[in-house]
Design a protein around this motif. Structure first.
Motif, mmCIF file in Angstrom:
data_model
loop_
_atom_site.group_PDB
_atom_site.id
_atom_site.type_symbol
_atom_site.label_atom_id
_atom_site.label_comp_id
_atom_site.label_asym_id
_atom_site.label_seq_id
_atom_site.Cartn_x
_atom_site.Cartn_y
_atom_site.Cartn_z
ATOM 1 N N GLY A 275 -3.817 -32.541 9.796
ATOM 2 C CA GLY A 275 -5.258 -32.661 9.652
ATOM 3 C C GLY A 275 -5.723 -32.549 8.215
ATOM 4 O O GLY A 275 -4.929 -32.581 7.256
ATOM 5 N N LEU A 276 -7.028 -32.405 8.069
ATOM 6 C CA LEU A 276 -7.696 -32.342 6.773
ATOM 7 C C LEU A 276 -8.387 -31.000 6.595
ATOM 8 O O LEU A 276 -8.784 -30.340 7.566
ATOM 9 N N ILE A 277 -8.542 -30.609 5.324
ATOM 10 C CA ILE A 277 -9.227 -29.384 4.932
ATOM 11 C C ILE A 277 -10.348 -29.781 3.979
ATOM 12 O O ILE A 277 -10.199 -30.713 3.179
ATOM 13 N N TYR A 278 -11.468 -29.054 4.067
ATOM 14 C CA TYR A 278 -12.547 -29.317 3.113
ATOM 15 C C TYR A 278 -13.124 -28.000 2.615
ATOM 16 O O TYR A 278 -13.564 -27.163 3.404
ATOM 17 N N ASN A 279 -13.090 -27.808 1.280
ATOM 18 C CA ASN A 279 -13.673 -26.636 0.651
ATOM 19 C C ASN A 279 -15.157 -26.894 0.392
ATOM 20 O O ASN A 279 -15.509 -27.846 -0.322
ATOM 21 N N LEU A 280 -16.011 -26.044 0.939
ATOM 22 C CA LEU A 280 -17.449 -26.233 0.747
ATOM 23 C C LEU A 280 -17.898 -25.874 -0.666
ATOM 24 O O LEU A 280 -18.941 -26.331 -1.123
ATOM 25 N N ASP A 281 -17.108 -25.056 -1.350
ATOM 26 C CA ASP A 281 -17.479 -24.624 -2.707
ATOM 27 C C ASP A 281 -16.308 -24.875 -3.642
ATOM 28 O O ASP A 281 -15.797 -23.968 -4.295
ATOM 29 N N GLU A 282 -15.889 -26.145 -3.707
ATOM 30 C CA GLU A 282 -14.662 -26.467 -4.443
ATOM 31 C C GLU A 282 -14.811 -26.336 -5.950
ATOM 32 O O GLU A 282 -13.816 -26.247 -6.674
ATOM 33 N N GLU A 283 -16.029 -26.305 -6.466
ATOM 34 C CA GLU A 283 -16.227 -26.291 -7.914
ATOM 35 C C GLU A 283 -16.198 -24.885 -8.502
ATOM 36 O O GLU A 283 -16.185 -24.732 -9.719
ATOM 37 N N THR A 284 -16.202 -23.864 -7.675
ATOM 38 C CA THR A 284 -16.230 -22.485 -8.161
ATOM 39 C C THR A 284 -14.863 -21.842 -7.996
ATOM 40 O O THR A 284 -14.254 -21.930 -6.931
ATOM 41 N N ASN A 285 -14.384 -21.217 -9.039
ATOM 42 C CA ASN A 285 -13.127 -20.481 -8.976
ATOM 43 C C ASN A 285 -13.418 -18.987 -8.957
ATOM 44 O O ASN A 285 -14.015 -18.447 -9.902
ATOM 45 N N TYR A 286 -13.027 -18.344 -7.872
ATOM 46 C CA TYR A 286 -13.248 -16.915 -7.738
ATOM 47 C C TYR A 286 -11.986 -16.157 -8.115
ATOM 48 O O TYR A 286 -10.859 -16.606 -7.881
ATOM 49 N N GLU A 287 -12.163 -14.971 -8.663
ATOM 50 C CA GLU A 287 -11.036 -14.161 -9.115
ATOM 51 C C GLU A 287 -10.573 -13.240 -7.991
ATOM 52 O O GLU A 287 -11.379 -12.615 -7.306
ATOM 53 N N TYR A 288 -9.255 -13.161 -7.822
ATOM 54 C CA TYR A 288 -8.681 -12.226 -6.870
ATOM 55 C C TYR A 288 -8.654 -10.831 -7.507
ATOM 56 O O TYR A 288 -8.101 -10.644 -8.597
ATOM 57 N N LEU A 289 -9.263 -9.875 -6.824
ATOM 58 C CA LEU A 289 -9.349 -8.520 -7.339
ATOM 59 C C LEU A 289 -8.153 -7.699 -6.884
ATOM 60 O O LEU A 289 -7.651 -7.884 -5.775
ATOM 61 N N VAL A 290 -7.716 -6.806 -7.743
ATOM 62 C CA VAL A 290 -6.632 -5.878 -7.401
ATOM 63 C C VAL A 290 -7.224 -4.472 -7.430
ATOM 64 O O VAL A 290 -7.438 -3.915 -8.506
ATOM 65 N N PRO A 291 -7.538 -3.911 -6.274
ATOM 66 C CA PRO A 291 -8.189 -2.599 -6.259
ATOM 67 C C PRO A 291 -7.267 -1.504 -6.764
ATOM 68 O O PRO A 291 -6.035 -1.598 -6.677
ATOM 69 N N GLU A 292 -7.873 -0.460 -7.294
ATOM 70 C CA GLU A 292 -7.102 0.691 -7.750
ATOM 71 C C GLU A 292 -6.435 1.381 -6.569
ATOM 72 O O GLU A 292 -7.075 1.596 -5.531
ATOM 73 N N PRO A 293 -5.141 1.685 -6.675
ATOM 74 C CA PRO A 293 -4.464 2.372 -5.559
ATOM 75 C C PRO A 293 -5.065 3.753 -5.327
ATOM 76 O O PRO A 293 -5.443 4.447 -6.270
ATOM 77 N N LYS A 294 -5.166 4.131 -4.079
ATOM 78 C CA LYS A 294 -5.753 5.416 -3.707
ATOM 79 C C LYS A 294 -4.719 6.501 -3.485
ATOM 80 O O LYS A 294 -5.062 7.599 -3.037
ATOM 81 N N GLY A 295 -3.480 6.187 -3.792
ATOM 82 C CA GLY A 295 -2.444 7.183 -3.609
ATOM 83 C C GLY A 295 -1.904 7.202 -2.200
ATOM 84 O O GLY A 295 -2.338 6.447 -1.322
ATOM 85 N N ILE A 296 -0.962 8.075 -1.964
ATOM 86 C CA ILE A 296 -0.316 8.170 -0.661
ATOM 87 C C ILE A 296 -1.238 8.869 0.326
ATOM 88 O O ILE A 296 -1.813 9.914 0.029
ATOM 89 N N ILE A 297 -1.396 8.247 1.499
ATOM 90 C CA ILE A 297 -2.204 8.849 2.555
ATOM 91 C C ILE A 297 -1.305 9.718 3.425
ATOM 92 O O ILE A 297 -0.290 9.262 3.952
ATOM 93 N N THR A 298 -1.663 10.997 3.535
ATOM 94 C CA THR A 298 -0.912 11.911 4.396
ATOM 95 C C THR A 298 -1.875 12.504 5.418
ATOM 96 O O THR A 298 -3.018 12.842 5.102
ATOM 97 N N GLU A 299 -1.410 12.614 6.633
ATOM 98 C CA GLU A 299 -2.193 13.204 7.711
ATOM 99 C C GLU A 299 -1.280 14.062 8.556
ATOM 100 O O GLU A 299 -0.086 13.775 8.684
#
Length: 366
Positions: A192-216
């Motif tokens: 099939g076909l794909i269509y990007n509705l906002d093909e002219e804009t390039n968005y940046e992929y964010l890398v969130p700050e790690p929150k450390g090890i989760i312990t429970e």
């Protein structure tokens, strides 16, 4: 059809597939045609496999860019909705119309896409004892449906247009809500076909700050599940059921936990099946006073995704006075947390590939 759409809206709202934050509203449309075969997973449906089914798959997806931590952890998947039309090219099975919520996961520099979709489907020609007695696959108009698509996926090749092609798998079943329920599985090729509705804009992929090890510490859960289902004996009738589950879980990190617990099953359809077999099949030597309750022990895994999680459990009946589909059982499904302690759940309980019931549950995690 209004009932189908209402249920779908409820399910997608329950699991929170819609995003309401301030993240970029970057949408992609896709349209695929598919052609394939119904797999012979059960010899009881061999008379229904006569032609090759075909149809269309339409989707709308919203891209994620790491504005929530889980998005980056899972490789920035898309969320969205899918519509499937399938013509089985068999007048006994009829046509299917399905609506789904989906996630798209990406691999190999985002050139390979895996779509995992769950939803509801409407079939226009289910079993009828007078007019469609050969259809032992579906006993009701409304079916649960699962869609898997593995595609080569290339976006924005020209003016927002792209292409994809690959393999699809579509499962239809009503989870024994009404007999018969032999179900079908369609394996197909799609393109099939794909269509990007906002093909002219390039968005940046964010890398969130790690929150450390989760312990429970070990957490304790209590869940009440319920619903309605029917045995494989046609026209025996639907009966309500209830399941009480208690288990402990231990978090192994940010996304994973293991579970150990027990289930107590109060399945009224089994009570009726015991009565029926004791009268209709004396050679089975079934006592009409046999206890219909079952007790199981299970091991499980929970995958945490934001407020939603995916659960998988494997159990064994330790109290099993009546033989129904064997001692092993499994459960898969999704949970939605409302705060830190309360959650809702929708799960499928089965014995291997043989579904017993869709369970709707409410629980607390302490």
């Amino acid at each position: 059809m209004r009932c189908l759409l209402s249920l779908f809206v409820f399910l997608t709202s329950f699991f929170g597939l819609c995003q309401t934050d301030d993240a970029p509203k970057d949408f992609v449309l896709d349209a695929n045609q598919f052609y394939g075969s119904i797999l012979l997973h059960n010899p009881d449906i061999s008379h229904l496999i006569t032609n090759h089914p075909g149809g269309v798959i339409l989707g709308v997806s919203r891209k994620t860019y790491g504005h929530k931590e889980w998005e980056a952890d899972f490789g920035y998947p898309d969320t969205g909705y899918t519509f499937v039309y399938q013509n089985t090219n068999n007048p006994t099975l009829g046509e299917h119309f399905g609506v789904y919520g989906h996630y798209n996961f990406y691999f190999f520099k985002r050139n390979v896409q895996l779509r995992v979709a769950q939803g509801l489907a409407y079939t226009n020609n289910p079993y009828d004892k007078d007019e469609n007695f050969r259809n032992n696959a579906y006993g009701s108009h409304i079916l649960s449906s699962t869609l898997l698509m593995l595609n080569y996926h290339k976006e924005n090749l020209f003016a927002g247009l792209g292409v994809n092609a690959g393999l699809s798998f579509i499962h239809y079943s009503n989870a024994n809500f009404k007999a018969p329920n032999t179900s079908t599985n369609t394996f197909a090729i799609n393109f099939g076909l794909i269509y990007n509705l906002d093909e002219e804009t390039n968005y940046e992929y964010l890398v969130p700050e790690p929150k450390g090890i989760i312990t429970e510490p070990v957490r304790y859960n209590l869940v009440l599940r319920g619903g309605a289902n029917e045995s494989d004996v046609i026209n025996m009738g639907r009966y309500g059921f209830a399941t009480i589950s208690a288990y402990a879980d231990k978090r192994l990190g940010k996304r994973n936990a293991v579970q150990l617990g027990t289930d107590i099953f109060f399945s009224n359809f089994i009570k009726e099946l015991i009565r029926y077999q004791s009268i209709a099949f004396p050679e089975l030597d079934v006592d009409a006073d046999t206890d219909y309750k079952r007790v199981g022990l299970f091991l499980g895994h929970e995958l945490f995704v934001n407020k939603m999680s995916v659960v998988a459990q494997l159990g064994y009946y330790v109290y099993y006075p009546f033989d129904f589909e064997g001692r092993m059982y499994n459960r898969i499904g999704m949970k939605r947390y409302f705060g830190d302690k309360v959650f809702g759940a929708i799960t499928l309980k089965s014995h291997g590939a043989k579904a017993e019931a869709i369970e709707f549950g409410i629980g607390i995690r302490l």
